[in-house]
Write an enzyme that holds these catalytic residues in place. Sequence first.
Site, short mmCIF file in Angstrom:
data_model
loop_
_atom_site.label_atom_id
_atom_site.label_comp_id
_atom_site.label_asym_id
_atom_site.label_seq_id
_atom_site.Cartn_x
_atom_site.Cartn_y
_atom_site.Cartn_z
N CYS A 44 0.67 -1.39 -0.04
CA CYS A 44 0.24 -0.13 0.03
C CYS A 44 0.79 1.28 0.15
O CYS A 44 0.65 2.05 -0.86
CB CYS A 44 -0.76 0.07 1.28
SG CYS A 44 -1.76 -1.51 1.80
N HIS A 107 -1.70 6.79 4.44
CA HIS A 107 -0.52 5.87 4.55
C HIS A 107 0.72 6.52 3.91
O HIS A 107 1.28 5.56 3.58
CB HIS A 107 -1.05 4.45 3.65
CG HIS A 107 -0.99 3.44 4.40
ND1 HIS A 107 -0.61 2.18 3.75
CD2 HIS A 107 -0.66 3.14 5.74
CE1 HIS A 107 -0.46 1.18 4.53
NE2 HIS A 107 -0.44 1.62 5.88
N ASP A 254 -4.27 -0.39 -5.25
CA ASP A 254 -3.04 -0.06 -4.85
C ASP A 254 -2.07 -1.07 -5.07
O ASP A 254 -0.67 -0.81 -5.27
CB ASP A 254 -3.00 0.62 -3.31
CG ASP A 254 -3.46 -0.49 -2.46
OD1 ASP A 254 -4.06 -1.55 -2.67
OD2 ASP A 254 -3.13 -0.23 -1.08
N ASN A 255 -2.62 -2.17 -5.08
CA ASN A 255 -1.71 -3.62 -5.28
C ASN A 255 -2.61 -4.57 -5.16
O ASN A 255 -3.83 -4.45 -5.11
CB ASN A 255 -0.72 -3.58 -4.13
CG ASN A 255 -1.21 -3.67 -2.52
OD1 ASN A 255 -1.00 -2.87 -2.02
ND2 ASN A 255 -2.00 -4.82 -2.31
#
Lengths: 470, 470
Positions: A44, A107, A254-255
């Site tokens: 992230c 984050h 994000d992933n």
Amino acid sequence: MLMDDMGWGDLGVFGQPSKETPNLDAMAAEGMLFPNFYTANPLCSPSRAALLTGRLPVRNGFYTTNGHARNAYTPQEIVGGISKDEILLPKMLKKKGYVSKIVGKWHLGHRPQYLPLENGFDEWFGAPNCHFGPYNSSIRPNIPVYNNSEMLGRYYEEFKIDIRSGESNLTQIYLLQGLEFIQRQTEARQPFFLYWAPDATHAPVYASKQFLGKSQRGRYGDAVMELDHSIGQILSWLKTLGIDNNTFVFFTSDNGALITNIQTTFEGGMREPAIAWWPGHIQKGTMSFQLANVMDLFTTSLALAGISPPDDRALDGLDLTPVLLQHTPIFFYRGNELMAVRLGQYKAHYWTWSNSKEEMKIGINFCPGQEVPDVTTHDQREHTLQPIIFHLGRDPGEKYPLSVLTKEYQDVLSWISPVVEQHKKTLVPGFPQLNMCDVAVMNWSPAGCEKLGKCLKVPKSEPWKCDWPH
Amino acid sequence: MLMDDMGWGDLGVFGQPSKETPNLDAMAAEGMLFPNFYTANPLCSPSRAALLTGRLPVRNGFYTTNGHARNAYTPQEIVGGISKDEILLPKMLKKKGYVSKIVGKWHLGHRPQYLPLENGFDEWFGAPNCHFGPYNSSIRPNIPVYNNSEMLGRYYEEFKIDIRSGESNLTQIYLLQGLEFIQRQTEARQPFFLYWAPDATHAPVYASKQFLGKSQRGRYGDAVMELDHSIGQILSWLKTLGIDNNTFVFFTSDNGALITNIQTTFEGGMREPAIAWWPGHIQKGTMSFQLANVMDLFTTSLALAGISPPDDRALDGLDLTPVLLQHTPIFFYRGNELMAVRLGQYKAHYWTWSNSKEEMKIGINFCPGQEVPDVTTHDQREHTLQPIIFHLGRDPGEKYPLSVLTKEYQDVLSWISPVVEQHKKTLVPGFPQLNMCDVAVMNWSPAGCEKLGKCLKVPKSEPWKCDWPH
């Protein structure tokens, strides 16, 4: 709209067999699908830092050297965060007056200097870290939920997540935060950037009561369904407010998916679902096989906003504008008169063949001897309200104008007209440089003529308005 | 490389039946053809001003208001020229140290303040206007030919054009000027911009003795043949000097062919032949149907040079980089280790599956129970010299690595390796932000906690190097 740990295969339009993402599938049908879209890191924090800086994590500092080839992110105990030397997208967008809000997971560091409002965002509703917990407040606190620069409460305390049932209404809260921001900016006629980053598909996965148990894919599927529903609400809101034609929306994650392959650089960890949506600009139902990634969104957003990217640093993103706007209009001018416009395969002529030179009068037609009314005539003819339209794929020689009585003509006209209006409305002509003539300015005595003995006598200046017969 | 009045249909590769442009056809075979490429105006001066400013003539001032919808240009008696408020491409390129030369026709105004060296070019060999003539020097002088800021002579005087036979060696001179500049900059290891703008296909058309009478298309065809030959010489020169992989070359023309349709906004006046060439970067033998135009070359050139376009003015060009570089590499990192790279349909892994967490040891493979040697192993494995390569089109799940013994593997490796080397060589890592941890930095007392009575006691700071097991 950035999802958390959602995978490439989680959308119906990307092949998920239970087809539980009708709103995202509709978004793709109304927009452009990117099957070769990647994130910048299988975790992230680094991928979010890459999105907002347009730079690989190894450049923007979102990596570790503690373990070779290890993934690192921003848990509660991390000391670092986004460097003050990095320039984030909202800060760049401010140059053209954009107001920016992040809704959801940040984050990029949770210490005060790293928070969103210190890094270009004007508003924030959400949390600085992942919603792991609950914690008992002695060894480890629960993650706070912020409203702008102050906490409103904490996960598992004021903002409930029932770990056992998976129930939480946080996606509903994040949805409303997004809708409210969009409405407020629209009413203020204020350009805006909404970074909508909910975290429901990140462990521990949660969904609102009305979605729990509704999917064929367990709790994870329930969370996907609620996010899909929320995205439908957001797009519908843009249409309700009448700003859908003026709002560029991009959806990705994000992933790679939580399920497996997470945190590796294999495809499952890196390839992301991606959809671009912008009615009237991005052609609906299209697909681009362009190799692209989240860092392109930085460069592309700046290009769409008319802002130059910073040139004091390496950027890893491309400007995807030509890929997105395959139907960029080409404007054809004579002087300051817009003569014609090409859009897609069509070309609309508002003025036609206009060479009035004597030699043109004797008849140089498209095909010798052939006349097409209103087209091969040599006078200027105005077709402002009813342009002559050709389909250049079928008729590259522009010999067979579409009949104004056809549906095709009317459809093309209603497609081209707003594009032309918008162009005319915003065009600011420069000062015309080609109006005045004077024999005295001719090349009588250019620099260096003395050495060559080639200077000629300059006649008296007698300026006149140039006559342009072409 | 900008031609003068050369038309869309004049190249073999665009369908000209006598096929007399073998060098341009080869350039297209080695590069990318743009069949939907346009100029900005059906006349020389405005289209050249658009190319160098990236803006429509109606914005940059290269138009007239004297006659409605009239074309205007810069004949000898014109008073105006390129406004000092415009920023030309060579001036922008100077930001990254490019040295710029124009060889051939300028046409953005011939009075001293409008000349190339006053507008960002470092060198010039050529003429400010069209080579009309001969004139007798009393009513009208012949056009000068400049070497930098001083005239060297005049057309029809020192620089002969035999109007009757059509013989002139000017294209030879312009070719040598280009080759000499390229060589000099290469030897100085100096980035350069050469704007090669010969005028042989503009009336009065001319060619060198060896090309006169050689084509099947009359004197105009002879001129095209000589220009084609010269372009072959230039591309061959780049290869000889070893800079072909480092030189972006674009070929097009300023407006439609002399033969017919010139000066109108019909296709014949506006659509141009266009070829992009850059071995090793632009895939050979490709075609892009992108709608594009000369103003895109301004924006694209800046993007390729890593320079931000000016953001204080409207630009009409798109950055075509994603269209040109369809095989932009995508780099996959963990920490500061380049794990893998995707180029085209291929992906090369230099390190593989590396999650060493305890739970990974129990065996989450790609397909449960299935092992692929060196891929599904859970330890870090280095494949630096012999990466594992997958074809993602045939094998999106990365289960069947190409055998290193195949020609395909070796071909892909020799394609990917220099791209990876170049990336590694130029990468400057940022300071790693994710190395240090400390319990004291956790979310004990976020801003606003006092109002809520939710501040927790911050423990003593005891920083440690974070352990990243992922």
